[in-house]
Design an enzyme around this catalytic site. Structure first.
Site, PDB file in Angstrom:
ATOM      1  N   ASP A  60       0.791  -1.230   0.000  1.00  0.00           N
ATOM      2  CA  ASP A  60       0.000   0.000   0.000  1.00  0.00           C
ATOM      3  C   ASP A  60       0.816   1.270   0.000  1.00  0.00           C
ATOM      4  OD1 ASP A  60      -2.648  -0.593  -0.039  1.00  0.00           O
ATOM      5  OD2 ASP A  60      -2.811  -0.911   2.130  1.00  0.00           O
TER       6      ASP A  60
HETATM    7  C1  GLC Z   1      -1.884  -3.722   5.336  1.00  0.00           C
HETATM    8  C2  GLC Z   1      -3.093  -3.651   4.438  1.00  0.00           C
HETATM    9  C3  GLC Z   1      -2.951  -4.584   3.262  1.00  0.00           C
HETATM   10  C4  GLC Z   1      -1.644  -4.350   2.553  1.00  0.00           C
HETATM   11  C5  GLC Z   1      -0.483  -4.450   3.525  1.00  0.00           C
HETATM   12  C6  GLC Z   1       0.838  -4.117   2.884  1.00  0.00           C
HETATM   13  O1  GLC Z   1      -1.867  -4.958   5.974  1.00  0.00           O
HETATM   14  O2  GLC Z   1      -4.266  -3.991   5.119  1.00  0.00           O
HETATM   15  O3  GLC Z   1      -4.019  -4.401   2.378  1.00  0.00           O
HETATM   16  O4  GLC Z   1      -1.524  -5.297   1.534  1.00  0.00           O
HETATM   17  O5  GLC Z   1      -0.697  -3.561   4.599  1.00  0.00           O
HETATM   18  O6  GLC Z   1       0.951  -2.771   2.550  1.00  0.00           O
END
Ligand code: GLC
Length: 804
Positions: A496
């Site tokens: 993210d």
């Molecule tokens: C958090 C989010 C997930 C994402 C991960 C890595 O766990 O909920 O959607 O893939 O971070 O950024």
């Protein structure tokens, strides 16, 4: 010597805390998203019905210190010559010394057994199966030699149903908060609470199985002296009786004072409270009557235990490694049930105030973790996810379960960035495939499901079959590619926090696309859809070629290309030169082969592995860089910036088994088993009975510290890596396959697996000391060819597998 906080009681499938003073707050979950929430180990409770943001019942301020009251507690009081003496079985908020403290974190319940002031208090908190009532079953025993007069006062503080409004508006909210008391001739009382606009549609209630002496509904009255009475010593509890306050505005509490009278030595009395929500109080009458009956409460608890027994029985393993057994048999499938319910919505870290909702990518992955245990519920959930997919094939990032209103997540807030995530829509292909492999229910592919629209009413939305939805997922990625012919990143992919300017390409999406294609190719072949089979095979080969042509940097696989064609996650970069997912996913997609596959995995092993798990990337970015976005908001070693982001660890385990390396896969499995931190809790700090999302990496001073427990994709994927890839018990469209990849030192292991209505008792022996390679399989004494067990649909079947 590290301090001990508790131990695993495998017999009772509980973790037992022996002190309330955990390094940080620890949680457990009760009920489901339909009704339930979390309770911390000092008695604080967040309860909600269907949506923690939009229909919350208790007020839990997660940022308060552990020692403070948070939404609920129980006071025990004894009359002494100096006045009333109080203590809480949860320790918080009275902080009065306890002679013994035991907090048993169980399967959807927590039980405290404590001793203080000559009393033993045994409290069990749970939600009966399918009910909208939280029960507190409190047993008070006089363990002293003298007769003692004992009172019990359970207390909840209510919140406005809109959890965020409670925090941001201190006039409108209190003007609407209402609490009324309904006293019955029998002495029982039902406290009814609502925000005014919910008076005729959703009311909360608190009641108890015994007549009450008195009650309080107004926090001012309960704490006393203009609230200079405190939660640790509420002034009202220094009076013989509470003042029977109702509340027409203000801070609503539900406090009941139950006088148990004189308890003789050895005597036990039981107080059972119920906290629920119903459309109108009349509709609670049956439940209120039911749970005043002690036997009904025992029965409800037995049913809850029965649910868990049945759930866990789907797969039970017996390997030479006890820690793995305990994880795969109890704690990991339990955590999968939790992530399935709460997605990333409600925890001590994701506070459920409405910023998130149910995450499309998160829940798509979570469902894979419960597919063997509750395939029908997982299918229904997958249908909801598919209903927030757009007709162009991309997906909304998240939705609110109560309203099914969806949004684009953080991507909507950055005008210069794309407003979709490159990966979301592809995960659901894996989820549906897993459902089909578990159940064989290919008919599901034909079920019509609407596409999401922000403007059209549900009845006006267009629809497509589940199969069409999946094909559209593929089309969206195929049609949204960048300069190298690789999929565009969008706002972000699984990671993210890497939010590159428009035009960037993602190798993660390319590989997830490859994995989704493999699943869909199998499905197209099973339903004999030749036209799509050919098309999908063509996409697969083409993407494999592009990845191999552009993404190999000579040492390992690149993770992204910027819009200017610069690689990220290449040995040419000073920071962020190696990404774990960059190496595991080309193996999972099948795009990486031979030396490249091994070199990428070796690079992870040599440069990113630590004793606490594999770091997500490294070296960490050193300072905020708006071109990179979120990842550079963390110091090096934290979260996605080179932290041990645990979710990515099982993917390396899976990749290592694909590469045939059972020893390394198991080493990676073992090193993140949270139970091993039980002797290291002053460093790890987080709950040892569930995977946290992140552990600080080697570049950070607090290396080894875990955070964001419970709601992490680590749960589903480590379960998959452990059961399907290491033990190799893998559902396929044509039956259950057995193809382990284990440590060479394991002489044997066995698995009991329920699959499509039949029970398979599988023993695997390893006389040659290999990791993988199935030499023979006998089913009910008869040799079979290949590795896929016949589908029986019923009965119990003995399977003997020999490796070699
Ligand atoms: C958090 C989010 C997930 C994402 C991960 C890595 O766990 O909920 O959607 O893939 O971070 O950024």
């Amino acid at each position: 010597m590290n301090k001990q906080y508790g131990y695993f009681d495998d017999q009772n499938k509980e973790y037992v805390l022996t002190t309330p003073k955990t390094p940080i707050k620890w949680a457990n979950y009760v009920g489901t998203l339909d009704f339930g929430g979390l309770i911390d180990t000092t008695g604080g409770t967040v309860v909600c019905k269907q949506d923690p943001a939009l229909n919350r019942i208790t007020k839990y301020i997660a940022q308060l210190p552990q020692s403070e009251f948070k939404g609920s507690t129980i006071y025990i009081r004894r009359k002494t010559e100096q006045g009333y003496q109080l203590f809480s079985p949860f320790y918080t908020p009275c902080l009065e010394a306890l002679d013994k403290f035991e907090c048993r974190v169980g399967l959807s319940y927590t039980r405290w057994v404590v001793e203080a002031q000559g009393l033993q208090i045994d409290v069990k908190i749970f939600v009966p199966q399918g009910s909208s009532t939280l029960l507190q079953d409190i047993k008070v025993t006089n363990i002293s030699q003298q007769t003692q007069a004992v009172d019990v006062a359970p207390v909840y503080e209510f919140t406005h149903f809109d959890a965020l409004k409670q925090l941001v508006n201190a006039d409108w909210v209190p003007q609407t908060m209402t609490l009324k008391a309904h006293a019955e001739d029998s002495g029982h009382v039902v406290l009814e609470q609502y925000a005014y606009m919910k008076r005729d549609s959703a009311v909360n209630y608190l009641s108890c199985n015994r007549p009450v002496d008195s009650w309080e509904g107004d926090r001012r009255a309960f704490l006393g002296d203009n609230e200079f009475g405190s939660w640790s010593k509420p002034l009202s509890l220094q009076e013989e009786s509470l003042s029977n306050s109702e509340c027409d505005r203000g801070d609503n509490v539900g406090a009941l004072l139950v006088k148990l009278g004189e308890l003789a030595p050895g005597q036990t009395e039981r107080v059972i409270t119920q906290l629920g929500q119903v459309p109108s109080l009349q509709e609670a009458e049956a439940d209120i009557a039911l749970y005043r009956d002690e036997q009904a409460v025992d029965q409800a608890f037995a049913e809850l235990s029965g649910f868990w027994e049945n759930y866990l029985d789907v797969m039970q393993v017996d390997t030479p490694d006890n820690a793995m057994n305990s994880m795969l048999n109890v704690h990991n499938p339990r955590q999968c049930h939790t992530t399935k319910n709460w997605s990333r919505y409600l925890s001590l870290y994701q506070l459920g105030y409405g910023a998130r909702g149910i995450g499309f990518r998160d829940s798509s992955q979570d469902l894979i973790g419960v597919m063997a245990h509750m395939p029908q519920e997982a299918r229904e959930f997958a249908e909801r996810l598919l209903s927030v997919q757009l007709e162009n094939g991309s997906a909304m990032h998240q939705y609110f379960p109560l309203t099914m209103e969806a949004n684009e997540g953080d991507s909507r807030e950055e005008p210069d960035c794309p407003d979709y995530y490159g990966d979301d829509h592809l995960w659901i292909v894996l989820t549906v495939a897993q459902y089909l492999k578990e159940t064989g229910d290919l008919e599901f592919l034909n079920k019509p499901i609407t596409y999401y629209s922000k403007t059209l009413e549900l009845s006006d939305r267009s629809q497509g079959s589940v199969y069409e939805h999946l094909l559209k997922s593929i089309d969206f990625t195929w049609n949204n590619i960048g300069e190298h012919g690789l999929p565009l990143l969008g706002f972000a992919d699984w990671n993210d926090t890497v939010n590159l300017p428009s035009g960037a390409e993602s190798l993660f999406v390319a590989n997830l696309f490859g994995k989704a294609l493999k699943e869909l190719i199998d499905i197209a072949s099973a339903i004999e859809d030749k036209a799509n089979l050919e098309l999908l095979n063509g996409y697969y080969q083409e993407m494999k070629q592009r990845v191999n042509q552009h993404a190999w940097d000579g040492e390992w696989w690149v993770r992204y290309f910027t819009n200017e064609g610069e690689p990220i996650g290449s040995h040419k970069n000073q920071h962020g030169s190696l990404y774990t997912n960059g190496q595991s996913w080309p193996v999972i997609s099948g795009f990486a082969e031979g030396d490249r596959m091994l070199a990428g995995l070796d690079a992870v092993n040599h440069k990113l592995n630590t004793k606490y798990g594999i770091m997500l990337s490294g070296p960490g970015y050193n300072g905020f860089d708006p071109q990179l976005g979120g990842v550079s908001t963390y110091p090096p070693g934290a979260k996605e910036n080179g932290g041990i982001f645990l979710h990515s660890n099982p993917w390396v385990m899976m990749a290592e088994t694909i590469a045939g390396n059972g020893d390394r896969a198991f080493e990676y499995y073992n090193q993140i088993n949270p139970a091993f931190h039980n002797d290291n809790l002053d460093v790890f700090q987080s709950e040892p009975y569930c995977y946290p999302q992140n552990i600080l990496g080697a570049e950070h001073k607090q290396f080894g510290m875990g955070r964001n427990a419970w709601l992490s994709g680590t749960s589903a994927w480590t379960y998959v890596a452990g059961t399907q890839y290491i033990l190799g018990i893998k559902p396929t469209l044509v039956g259950l396959e057995v193809d382990p990849c284990i440590p060479k030192t394991w002489p044997s292991f066995s698995v009991k697996r329920r699959y499509r209505g039949a029970q398979y008792n599988i023993t695997v022996s390893n006389p040659q000391g290999v990791s993988s390679g199935v030499a023979s399989i006998k089913v009910n004494g008869e040799a079979i060819s290949g590795k896929v067990l016949p589908v029986f649909n019923d009965g119990e079947h003995q399977v003997e597998v020999v490796l070699g």
